[in-house]
Design a protein around this motif. Sequence first.
Motif, PDB file in Angstrom:
ATOM      1  N   LEU A  45       0.827  -1.216   0.000  1.00 46.12           N
ATOM      2  CA  LEU A  45       0.000   0.000   0.000  1.00 46.12           C
ATOM      3  C   LEU A  45       0.857   1.260   0.000  1.00 46.12           C
ATOM      4  O   LEU A  45       0.525   2.242  -0.673  1.00 46.12           O
ATOM      5  N   ARG A  46       1.954   1.256   0.763  1.00 55.71           N
ATOM      6  CA  ARG A  46       2.856   2.416   0.747  1.00 55.71           C
ATOM      7  C   ARG A  46       3.411   2.655  -0.658  1.00 55.71           C
ATOM      8  O   ARG A  46       3.471   3.789  -1.133  1.00 55.71           O
ATOM      9  N   LYS A  47       3.820   1.580  -1.334  1.00 54.89           N
ATOM     10  CA  LYS A  47       4.365   1.709  -2.692  1.00 54.89           C
ATOM     11  C   LYS A  47       3.285   2.175  -3.670  1.00 54.89           C
ATOM     12  O   LYS A  47       3.537   3.030  -4.516  1.00 54.89           O
ATOM     13  N   ILE A  48       2.086   1.600  -3.531  1.00 57.63           N
ATOM     14  CA  ILE A  48       0.971   1.965  -4.420  1.00 57.63           C
ATOM     15  C   ILE A  48       0.610   3.439  -4.235  1.00 57.63           C
ATOM     16  O   ILE A  48       0.395   4.167  -5.206  1.00 57.63           O
ATOM     17  N   GLU A  49       0.575   3.893  -2.981  1.00 58.62           N
ATOM     18  CA  GLU A  49       0.257   5.304  -2.702  1.00 58.62           C
ATOM     19  C   GLU A  49       1.343   6.229  -3.230  1.00 58.62           C
ATOM     20  O   GLU A  49       1.049   7.231  -3.883  1.00 58.62           O
ATOM     21  N   SER A  50       2.607   5.900  -2.958  1.00 61.01           N
ATOM     22  CA  SER A  50       3.693   6.790  -3.393  1.00 61.01           C
ATOM     23  C   SER A  50       3.809   6.818  -4.918  1.00 61.01           C
ATOM     24  O   SER A  50       4.287   7.799  -5.482  1.00 61.01           O
ATOM     25  N   ALA A  51       3.340   5.766  -5.584  1.00 66.57           N
ATOM     26  CA  ALA A  51       3.352   5.747  -7.050  1.00 66.57           C
ATOM     27  C   ALA A  51       2.183   6.537  -7.636  1.00 66.57           C
ATOM     28  O   ALA A  51       2.125   6.770  -8.839  1.00 66.57           O
ATOM     29  N   GLY A  52       1.239   6.948  -6.795  1.00 66.95           N
ATOM     30  CA  GLY A  52       0.151   7.797  -7.262  1.00 66.95           C
ATOM     31  C   GLY A  52      -1.094   7.065  -7.730  1.00 66.95           C
ATOM     32  O   GLY A  52      -1.973   7.670  -8.335  1.00 66.95           O
ATOM     33  N   TYR A  53      -1.194   5.774  -7.453  1.00 67.46           N
ATOM     34  CA  TYR A  53      -2.394   5.028  -7.846  1.00 67.46           C
ATOM     35  C   TYR A  53      -3.596   5.346  -6.962  1.00 67.46           C
ATOM     36  O   TYR A  53      -4.725   5.244  -7.396  1.00 67.46           O
ATOM     37  N   ILE A  54      -3.333   5.698  -5.713  1.00 68.79           N
ATOM     38  CA  ILE A  54      -4.401   6.012  -4.763  1.00 68.79           C
ATOM     39  C   ILE A  54      -4.392   7.516  -4.513  1.00 68.79           C
ATOM     40  O   ILE A  54      -3.366   8.081  -4.145  1.00 68.79           O
ATOM     41  N   LEU A  55      -5.529   8.154  -4.723  1.00 67.72           N
ATOM     42  CA  LEU A  55      -5.626   9.603  -4.527  1.00 67.72           C
ATOM     43  C   LEU A  55      -6.033   9.972  -3.106  1.00 67.72           C
ATOM     44  O   LEU A  55      -5.931  11.121  -2.720  1.00 67.72           O
ATOM     45  N   GLY A  56      -6.536   9.031  -2.340  1.00 67.14           N
ATOM     46  CA  GLY A  56      -6.946   9.302  -0.967  1.00 67.14           C
ATOM     47  C   GLY A  56      -8.070   8.369  -0.572  1.00 67.14           C
ATOM     48  O   GLY A  56      -8.503   7.521  -1.345  1.00 67.14           O
ATOM     49  N   SER A  57      -8.526   8.537   0.635  1.00 69.64           N
ATOM     50  CA  SER A  57      -9.685   7.763   1.096  1.00 69.64           C
ATOM     51  C   SER A  57     -10.548   8.702   1.916  1.00 69.64           C
ATOM     52  O   SER A  57     -10.058   9.649   2.527  1.00 69.64           O
ATOM     53  N   LYS A  58     -11.851   8.425   1.912  1.00 68.08           N
ATOM     54  CA  LYS A  58     -12.761   9.308   2.616  1.00 68.08           C
ATOM     55  C   LYS A  58     -14.067   8.593   2.898  1.00 68.08           C
ATOM     56  O   LYS A  58     -14.387   7.591   2.253  1.00 68.08           O
ATOM     57  N   TYR A  59     -14.800   9.117   3.865  1.00 62.01           N
ATOM     58  CA  TYR A  59     -16.156   8.649   4.098  1.00 62.01           C
ATOM     59  C   TYR A  59     -17.064   9.399   3.143  1.00 62.01           C
ATOM     60  O   TYR A  59     -16.868  10.586   2.870  1.00 62.01           O
ATOM     61  N   ILE A  60     -18.061   8.721   2.631  1.00 59.57           N
ATOM     62  CA  ILE A  60     -19.018   9.344   1.720  1.00 59.57           C
ATOM     63  C   ILE A  60     -20.342   9.484   2.460  1.00 59.57           C
ATOM     64  O   ILE A  60     -20.926   8.485   2.878  1.00 59.57           O
ATOM     65  N   ILE A  61     -20.772  10.713   2.644  1.00 58.97           N
ATOM     66  CA  ILE A  61     -22.037  10.958   3.346  1.00 58.97           C
ATOM     67  C   ILE A  61     -23.189  10.943   2.358  1.00 58.97           C
ATOM     68  O   ILE A  61     -22.994  11.148   1.163  1.00 58.97           O
ATOM     69  N   ASP A  62     -24.374  10.714   2.865  1.00 65.82           N
ATOM     70  CA  ASP A  62     -25.579  10.778   2.039  1.00 65.82           C
ATOM     71  C   ASP A  62     -26.126  12.193   2.151  1.00 65.82           C
ATOM     72  O   ASP A  62     -26.617  12.592   3.214  1.00 65.82           O
ATOM     73  N   PRO A  63     -26.038  12.994   1.085  1.00 67.07           N
ATOM     74  CA  PRO A  63     -26.466  14.396   1.167  1.00 67.07           C
ATOM     75  C   PRO A  63     -27.933  14.552   1.555  1.00 67.07           C
ATOM     76  O   PRO A  63     -28.301  15.534   2.190  1.00 67.07           O
ATOM     77  N   LYS A  64     -28.756  13.573   1.214  1.00 70.57           N
ATOM     78  CA  LYS A  64     -30.183  13.657   1.555  1.00 70.57           C
ATOM     79  C   LYS A  64     -30.392  13.674   3.067  1.00 70.57           C
ATOM     80  O   LYS A  64     -31.325  14.310   3.548  1.00 70.57           O
ATOM     81  N   ASN A  65     -29.526  13.008   3.805  1.00 72.59           N
ATOM     82  CA  ASN A  65     -29.634  13.013   5.264  1.00 72.59           C
ATOM     83  C   ASN A  65     -29.267  14.365   5.865  1.00 72.59           C
ATOM     84  O   ASN A  65     -29.511  14.603   7.044  1.00 72.59           O
ATOM     85  N   PHE A  66     -28.686  15.225   5.049  1.00 71.04           N
ATOM     86  CA  PHE A  66     -28.330  16.575   5.494  1.00 71.04           C
ATOM     87  C   PHE A  66     -29.215  17.623   4.837  1.00 71.04           C
ATOM     88  O   PHE A  66     -28.920  18.812   4.864  1.00 71.04           O
ATOM     89  N   GLY A  67     -30.305  17.163   4.220  1.00 75.51           N
ATOM     90  CA  GLY A  67     -31.278  18.087   3.649  1.00 75.51           C
ATOM     91  C   GLY A  67     -31.009  18.509   2.221  1.00 75.51           C
ATOM     92  O   GLY A  67     -31.684  19.406   1.705  1.00 75.51           O
ATOM     93  N   TYR A  68     -30.038  17.892   1.560  1.00 72.60           N
ATOM     94  CA  TYR A  68     -29.726  18.238   0.169  1.00 72.60           C
ATOM     95  C   TYR A  68     -30.359  17.186  -0.737  1.00 72.60           C
ATOM     96  O   TYR A  68     -29.863  16.073  -0.855  1.00 72.60           O
ATOM     97  N   ASN A  69     -31.466  17.550  -1.375  1.00 68.45           N
ATOM     98  CA  ASN A  69     -32.258  16.609  -2.155  1.00 68.45           C
ATOM     99  C   ASN A  69     -32.224  16.855  -3.662  1.00 68.45           C
ATOM    100  O   ASN A  69     -32.744  16.050  -4.421  1.00 68.45           O
ATOM    101  N   THR A  70     -31.639  17.961  -4.094  1.00 71.38           N
ATOM    102  CA  THR A  70     -31.638  18.305  -5.513  1.00 71.38           C
ATOM    103  C   THR A  70     -30.215  18.309  -6.065  1.00 71.38           C
ATOM    104  O   THR A  70     -29.380  19.097  -5.631  1.00 71.38           O
ATOM    105  N   MET A  71     -29.975  17.407  -7.008  1.00 75.70           N
ATOM    106  CA  MET A  71     -28.696  17.380  -7.709  1.00 75.70           C
ATOM    107  C   MET A  71     -28.940  17.926  -9.112  1.00 75.70           C
ATOM    108  O   MET A  71     -29.934  17.592  -9.743  1.00 75.70           O
ATOM    109  N   ALA A  72     -28.023  18.769  -9.546  1.00 80.13           N
ATOM    110  CA  ALA A  72     -28.151  19.334 -10.889  1.00 80.13           C
ATOM    111  C   ALA A  72     -26.776  19.460 -11.532  1.00 80.13           C
ATOM    112  O   ALA A  72     -25.748  19.497 -10.851  1.00 80.13           O
ATOM    113  N   PHE A  73     -26.801  19.518 -12.836  1.00 83.19           N
ATOM    114  CA  PHE A  73     -25.601  19.758 -13.629  1.00 83.19           C
ATOM    115  C   PHE A  73     -25.838  21.062 -14.378  1.00 83.19           C
ATOM    116  O   PHE A  73     -26.916  21.282 -14.930  1.00 83.19           O
ATOM    117  N   ILE A  74     -24.838  21.917 -14.373  1.00 85.05           N
ATOM    118  CA  ILE A  74     -24.989  23.239 -14.977  1.00 85.05           C
ATOM    119  C   ILE A  74     -23.870  23.457 -15.990  1.00 85.05           C
ATOM    120  O   ILE A  74     -22.685  23.371 -15.654  1.00 85.05           O
TER     121      ILE A  74
END
Length: 154
Positions: A45-74
């Motif tokens: 994993l250290r080698k894979i990360e330092s080579a740039g294959y992994i951009l990061g890791s994060k938790y993904i929240i559900d926007p609807k649970n925070f009151g965001y119900n409209t997705m749009a592309f502009i």
Amino acid sequence: MTTKNYTLDGIDKTILKYLMDDARIPILKIAREIGISGAAIHQRLRKIESAGYILGSKYIIDPKNFGYNTMAFIGIYLDSGNHHASVLKSLNKIQEVLESHFTTGSYSIFIKVMCRDNEHLMELITNEIQKIKGVSRTETFLSLDQQINRQIDI
């Protein structure tokens, strides 16, 4: 697949597939599944990360649970290509803007936004995005439902 003098092998790809499915999976569980030590997974994993294959890791929240119900592309039309950098700088300050893409075709910039509702979206477009210097007009597409959401297959 080679990046920065490191070539992924089958074991690396298997490790990545486990982590892409669940970034919280214990390393030792992956190690047991594929038959190598936890220390070997950490080294890889250290080698894979330092080579740039992994951009990061994060938790993904559900926007609807925070009151965001409209997705749009502009699609954003600019007065001139000279405004591209300054418009992007202004868009970056708007929290509802989740993604920005420099595209070919009709639009100079194509963005993805999340809003609480259609009224919030209308306010965002008319009071913020269309008031940015260099934006000549916009075209909005509402997302009724996101049906596919995945990463590339490795």
